[in-house]
Design a protein around this motif. Structure first.
Motif, short mmCIF file in Angstrom:
data_model
loop_
_atom_site.label_atom_id
_atom_site.label_comp_id
_atom_site.label_asym_id
_atom_site.label_seq_id
_atom_site.Cartn_x
_atom_site.Cartn_y
_atom_site.Cartn_z
N LYS A 152 -10.47 -13.19 8.97
CA LYS A 152 -9.97 -14.49 8.52
C LYS A 152 -10.96 -15.14 7.57
O LYS A 152 -10.58 -15.69 6.52
N GLN A 153 -12.25 -15.07 7.90
CA GLN A 153 -13.29 -15.69 7.08
C GLN A 153 -13.31 -15.12 5.66
O GLN A 153 -13.48 -15.86 4.69
N PHE A 154 -13.12 -13.80 5.54
CA PHE A 154 -13.24 -13.15 4.24
C PHE A 154 -11.89 -12.78 3.63
O PHE A 154 -11.84 -12.02 2.65
N HIS A 155 -10.81 -13.30 4.19
CA HIS A 155 -9.47 -13.04 3.67
C HIS A 155 -9.21 -11.54 3.55
O HIS A 155 -8.65 -11.05 2.56
N ALA A 156 -9.66 -10.81 4.56
CA ALA A 156 -9.51 -9.35 4.57
C ALA A 156 -8.23 -8.94 5.28
O ALA A 156 -7.74 -9.64 6.16
#
Length: 385
Positions: A152-156
């Motif tokens: 979620k943090q890195f839009h992965a």
């Protein structure tokens, strides 16, 4: 880069492999008539597309090195803290087996509860590394939550798991490692849902113990020598591509990293004739065999302490043949092709040159240890490079 001109009547031209390749080649050539293309399966692996899927036939991937290479040419990439550039499919690496002491990118809130005093006995170049207690009953759910939060943090679109095998530089048995890996994969899948991508580095292993739970493999084909892979090793690569493409869960990501022939560390050596030759062979194999193949041809891990995964952009990567119209079609042991909208891709990893007839489209003369990317010309003939 030489071109192979194809003609029904032209049967005599064969080019011997570069002496640098150090392979034994038969003086005779094998002659074949290409069998009809194998139809695509009704339930073929779903296409794995980034937001701006590139038109090139060879789909490149970038393992780590976001600080060195632009994301532009790549369709799949991963790093511990990936930088979002372009629209490549992005994965975040989760350190599930070990912790780099003092490195923030491999440390997560609560991880201290699982860091042991046991050293992770890999190469000294990586610094102090400690094994995680991944057999702890609470670890699988913990790392699954980390995976969700980091993605979620890195839009992965998912996670990458290195050392995804049962062979670790530790005192744990392969059975214990396998049991832990199974629980971790299950927890990540349960926590993140069916569309979350899970890709593991399986190297040379024929291991499908978690393939019902993961979507992809990274085949980091590390070799001990700086010279070429042996024919036996190349045959094993072909079998690995077949194996993982068969048993992985959809969308069956197969990311193949092959390593170059190294005489020196220069860009000129990376782009030598023999390295162009092998980049073409291995990229052709990765295009023809798996359904969602990604490729990179790199420096050897042993070239230097900082050489892992460094690479150049080969001219063959520019090939654009459209969408696949067939599955892999076997011609003979070690020789196969796949049909595309605008042409054909073939490979021949054997030690004997071959001629393959494609009816009115012409005859492909393909050397030993070579790939061919052939485009239909206006009269319906094939012209290859």
């Amino acid at each position: 880069m030489k071109r192979l001109l194809l003609s029904v009547c032209l049967l005599g031209l064969l080019v011997a492999p570069s002496a640098q390749a150090a392979v034994t080649v038969s003086d005779e050539k094998a002659k074949f008539i290409a069998p009809p293309p194998t139809p695509l399966e009704a339930s073929v692996a779903r296409a794995l597309k980034s937001g701006d899927t590139r038109p090139e036939t060879i789909k490149l991937f970038l393992p780590w090195h976001h600080d060195v290479y632009q994301i532009g040419p790549y369709e799949l990439t991963w790093a511990a803290s990936p930088t979002k550039r372009g629209k490549a499919i992005q994965l975040t690496e989760i350190y599930w087996a070990y912790n780099y002491s003092g490195k923030s990118y491999s440390s997560y809130p609560g991880l201290d509860n699982f860091i042991t005093n046991a050293p992770w006995k890999h190469a000294a170049e990586y610094g102090t590394t400690l094994q995680l207690d991944y057999t702890n009953p609470n670890f699988a759910d913990y790392i699954a939550n980390v995976a969700a939060e980091r993605a979620k943090q890195f839009h992965a679109k998912g996670v990458f798991l290195d050392w995804w095998t049962n062979k670790h530089p530790s005192a744990l048995s392969e059975a214990k490692i396998g049991e832990a890996r199974r629980k971790i994969a299950q927890s990540i899948r349960d926590r993140n849902g069916p569309n979350f991508l899970i890709v593991g580095n399986t190297n040379w292993q024929f291991d499908r113990s978690t393939h019902d739970l993961i979507n992809g493999v990274y085949l980091e084909m590390i070799k001990k020598q700086k010279g070429p892979y042996s024919s036996s090793e190349i045959e094993t690569v072909e079998k690995l591509l077949e194996f993982h493409d068969e048993y992985l869960s959809e969308p069956k990501i197969v990311a193949l990293e092959m390593q170059r022939i190294t005489l020196d560390k220069s860009e000129r050596d990376r782009n030598s004739a023999v390295n162009n030759r092998y980049a073409k062979l291995f990229s052709a194999m990765n295009v023809v065999v798996p359904r969602n193949g990604f490729f990179i041809y790199t420096d050897n891990n042993r070239d230097s302490a900082t050489s892992d995964h460094l690479h150049t952009y080969y001219e063959i990567y520019r090939t654009k043949l459209g969408n696949p119209k067939s599955a892999r079609t076997k011609i003979s042991d070690g020789i196969a092709y796949k049909l595309f909208d605008k042409g054909v891709v073939l490979y021949n990893w054997t030690n004997q040159a071959a001629s393959v007839g494609f009816g009115k489209a012409g005859t492909v003369h393909i050397d030993a240890h070579e790939g061919a990317f052939c485009e239909f010309t206006t009269p319906g003939r094939l012209s290859c490079k």
